[in-house]
Design an enzyme around this catalytic site. Structure first.
Site, mmCIF file in Angstrom:
data_model
loop_
_atom_site.group_PDB
_atom_site.id
_atom_site.type_symbol
_atom_site.label_atom_id
_atom_site.label_comp_id
_atom_site.label_asym_id
_atom_site.label_seq_id
_atom_site.Cartn_x
_atom_site.Cartn_y
_atom_site.Cartn_z
ATOM 1 N N ASN A 91 46.149 27.123 38.447
ATOM 2 C CA ASN A 91 44.691 27.469 38.244
ATOM 3 C C ASN A 91 44.560 27.562 36.619
ATOM 4 O O ASN A 91 44.946 28.280 36.173
ATOM 5 C CB ASN A 91 44.212 28.613 38.938
ATOM 6 C CG ASN A 91 42.743 28.833 38.633
ATOM 7 O OD1 ASN A 91 41.913 28.270 37.799
ATOM 8 N ND2 ASN A 91 42.117 29.957 39.286
ATOM 9 N N HIS A 132 37.528 22.921 42.223
ATOM 10 C CA HIS A 132 38.466 23.797 41.313
ATOM 11 C C HIS A 132 39.674 23.822 42.042
ATOM 12 O O HIS A 132 39.908 24.307 43.064
ATOM 13 C CB HIS A 132 37.549 25.043 41.069
ATOM 14 C CG HIS A 132 38.410 26.288 40.454
ATOM 15 N ND1 HIS A 132 39.075 25.744 39.194
ATOM 16 C CD2 HIS A 132 38.439 27.551 40.720
ATOM 17 C CE1 HIS A 132 39.682 27.120 39.190
ATOM 18 N NE2 HIS A 132 39.308 27.914 39.704
ATOM 19 N N CYS A 146 35.708 29.557 35.686
ATOM 20 C CA CYS A 146 36.215 28.471 36.175
ATOM 21 C C CYS A 146 35.353 27.520 36.630
ATOM 22 O O CYS A 146 35.294 26.331 36.806
ATOM 23 C CB CYS A 146 36.972 28.676 37.665
ATOM 24 S SG CYS A 146 38.411 30.020 37.319
HETATM 25 C C1 COA Z 1 45.809 35.938 45.259
HETATM 26 C C2 COA Z 1 46.074 35.397 46.740
HETATM 27 C C3 COA Z 1 47.072 34.231 46.621
HETATM 28 C C4 COA Z 1 46.878 36.330 47.751
HETATM 29 O O1 COA Z 1 47.091 35.926 49.036
HETATM 30 P P1 COA Z 1 46.741 37.046 50.284
HETATM 31 O O2 COA Z 1 47.178 36.139 51.361
HETATM 32 O O3 COA Z 1 45.383 37.268 50.365
HETATM 33 O O4 COA Z 1 47.877 37.964 50.130
HETATM 34 P P2 COA Z 1 47.431 39.474 49.899
HETATM 35 O O5 COA Z 1 46.515 39.774 48.697
HETATM 36 O O6 COA Z 1 46.691 40.165 51.175
HETATM 37 O O7 COA Z 1 48.811 40.333 49.679
HETATM 38 C C5 COA Z 1 49.816 40.234 50.894
HETATM 39 C C6 COA Z 1 51.203 40.803 50.347
HETATM 40 O O8 COA Z 1 51.587 40.012 49.468
HETATM 41 C C7 COA Z 1 52.074 40.599 48.272
HETATM 42 N N1 COA Z 1 52.003 40.013 47.012
HETATM 43 C C8 COA Z 1 51.094 39.520 46.159
HETATM 44 N N2 COA Z 1 51.542 38.797 45.412
HETATM 45 C C9 COA Z 1 52.426 38.412 45.683
HETATM 46 C C10 COA Z 1 53.520 37.364 45.125
HETATM 47 N N3 COA Z 1 53.336 36.678 43.857
HETATM 48 N N4 COA Z 1 54.739 37.339 45.703
HETATM 49 C C11 COA Z 1 55.094 37.992 46.746
HETATM 50 N N5 COA Z 1 54.191 38.791 47.591
HETATM 51 C C12 COA Z 1 52.994 39.053 46.820
HETATM 52 C C13 COA Z 1 51.101 41.667 48.397
HETATM 53 O O9 COA Z 1 51.704 42.866 47.580
HETATM 54 C C14 COA Z 1 50.813 42.234 49.553
HETATM 55 O O10 COA Z 1 51.854 42.749 50.018
HETATM 56 P P3 COA Z 1 51.584 44.131 51.109
HETATM 57 O O11 COA Z 1 51.426 43.576 52.426
HETATM 58 O O12 COA Z 1 52.987 44.925 51.217
HETATM 59 O O13 COA Z 1 50.651 44.873 50.419
HETATM 60 C C15 COA Z 1 44.980 35.015 47.581
HETATM 61 O O14 COA Z 1 44.013 36.174 47.845
HETATM 62 C C16 COA Z 1 43.995 34.141 46.711
HETATM 63 O O15 COA Z 1 44.524 33.001 46.337
HETATM 64 N N6 COA Z 1 42.779 34.532 46.291
HETATM 65 C C17 COA Z 1 41.775 33.873 45.613
HETATM 66 C C18 COA Z 1 42.408 33.963 43.968
HETATM 67 C C19 COA Z 1 41.600 32.863 43.200
HETATM 68 O O16 COA Z 1 41.219 31.837 43.657
HETATM 69 N N7 COA Z 1 41.604 33.435 41.983
HETATM 70 C C20 COA Z 1 40.794 32.825 41.096
HETATM 71 C C21 COA Z 1 39.230 32.493 41.081
HETATM 72 S S1 COA Z 1 38.659 31.258 40.075
#
Ligand code: COA
Length: 355
Positions: free
Chosen positions: A312, A282, A138
């Protein structure tokens, strides 16, 4: 006689002499025009609920993403790059024959080799000019901005076409709700030329700062398809050819890195934060950008956001956002703007621009 390596102090002096040059050679490259391409197909959050156990409410509240564009099955990263690149060249008032350098940033090349840049070069009717790919995920567009700027400043090249292009839909596991809801496809391009200004809307490239930390390579990666795990029936069955991510870890590091990279690029050019008209981050997650805004005390309206519509798009994310910023006239003549990104590697970078 063996070469004399500089001592630690000399090396520091050389490094600082090379970078603190706000009035010198660094101002002699400009982004002359940009171009964008996004595929026709819109994939909404509601449509994703038919594929995985998710909801529009969850995706919007956790990421800010409402929809993303998905390339047609036979549409590739090079196809999208050609569209964006042709638009940038036309807007720059140049023809493909004027370009003497093509650099493409992508983690979803058409194939491992030849480079996507070579495919784009020939499709745009350019012959016998330097063309290569850069893989910095990215942060790719910031990396190729720095590489093109340095190559133009060397005096050996005159006009560079740089493109971030991704077909991330081709490496997503559409059964994995934690990743498939985040990404989209598209391409963004820019023409960089030697010389300070090139008419209305062009931006001087003042400085870029790049970084990487391979120790964190295991939080965002695709294990299969390289020399470690070549394609095989077993590797496909194990899902090694899909993007893998530890979202929480990436989230935490992203905020810290983007803040640091932005502050560093401004500090070493003596530009106060309140003189920055627009930050073009980004487009990974609106919560990351909101936390950045809070920590840096910069109002949200000075960050450009399009992830609600595009998700993204990795290396395409920054140039797609920059194209919108320029179209909306958000950077007036004399105003500063910052591009800032982080990505797999980990990699990061920030570029300081002036209108
Ligand atoms: C991926 C992201 C959105 C997840 O959000 P979060 O608030 O951290 O969520 P978590 O990973 O803690 O998951 C929380 C719960 O949501 C659930 N969950 C994950 N994706 C889900 C979705 N699409 N829909 C519904 N629930 C979802 C998980 O399974 C978890 O459930 P659990 O508590 O029963 O285990 C977030 O971590 C993020 O944006 N990270 C950065 C990613 C990024 O920028 N990547 C590119 C880099 S260039």
């Amino acid at each position: 006689m063996s070469a004399q390596l500089p001592t630690g102090t000399q090396a520091d002096e050389l490094a600082s002499a090379a970078r603190v040059d706000p009035g010198g050679a660094r101002q002699t490259v400009a982004i002359r025009a940009t171009g964008a391409y996004t595929p026709e197909k819109v994939l909404t959050n509601n449509e994703l609920t038919h594929l995985v156990d998710t909801s529009d409410e969850w995706i919007v509240s956790r990421t800010g993403i409402r929809e993303r564009r998905i390339a047609a099955p036979d549409e590739t990263a090079a196809d999208m790059a050609v569209q964006a690149g042709a638009r940038a060249i036309e807007k720059a008032g140049l023809s493909p024959a004027d370009i003497d350098l093509v650099i493409v940033a992508t983690i979803t090349p058409d194939m491992p080799f030849p480079s996507t840049a070579c495919l784009v070069q020939t499709r745009l009717g350019m012959r016998n000019i330097c063309a290569f790919d850069v893989e910095a995920a990215c942060s790719g567009f910031i990396y190729i901005t720095e590489i093109a700027t340095a190559m133009l400043q060397s005096g050996r090249f005159r006009h560079a076409l740089i493109i971030g292009t991704e077909k991330l839909s081709s490496i997503l596991d559409w059964n994995d709700r934690s990743t498939c809801v985040l990404f989209g496809d598209g391409a963004g391009a820019a023409v960089l030329s030697r010389g300070e200004q090139h008419g209305n809307g062009s931006l001087s490239v003042l400085d870029t700062r790049l970084g990487a930390d391979g120790a964190a390579s295991n939080i965002l990666y695709m294990p299969g398809g390289g020399s470690r795990i070549p394609a095989s029936a077993e590797s496909l069955a194990a899902g090694h050819h899909f993007l893998k991510m530890n979202g929480r870890e990436v989230f935490k590091i992203a905020i810290r890195i983007m803040e640091q990279a932005t502050r560093d690029i401004l500090a070493r050019n003596d530009v106060p934060l309140d003189r920055v008209a627009c930050i073009i981050p980004h487009q990974a997650n609106s919560r990351i950008i909101e936390m950045l805004s809070e920590r840096m005390q910069v109002p949200m309206d000075r960050f450009h956001i399009n992830l609600d519509r595009l998700g993204n798009t990795s290396a395409a994310s920054v140039p797609l956002a920059l194209d919108e910023v320029l179209a909306q006239g958000k950077i007036a003549s004399g105003e500063y703007a910052v591009l800032v990104a982080f990505g797999a590697g980990l990699t990061w970078g920030a570029t300081l621009l002036r209108g």
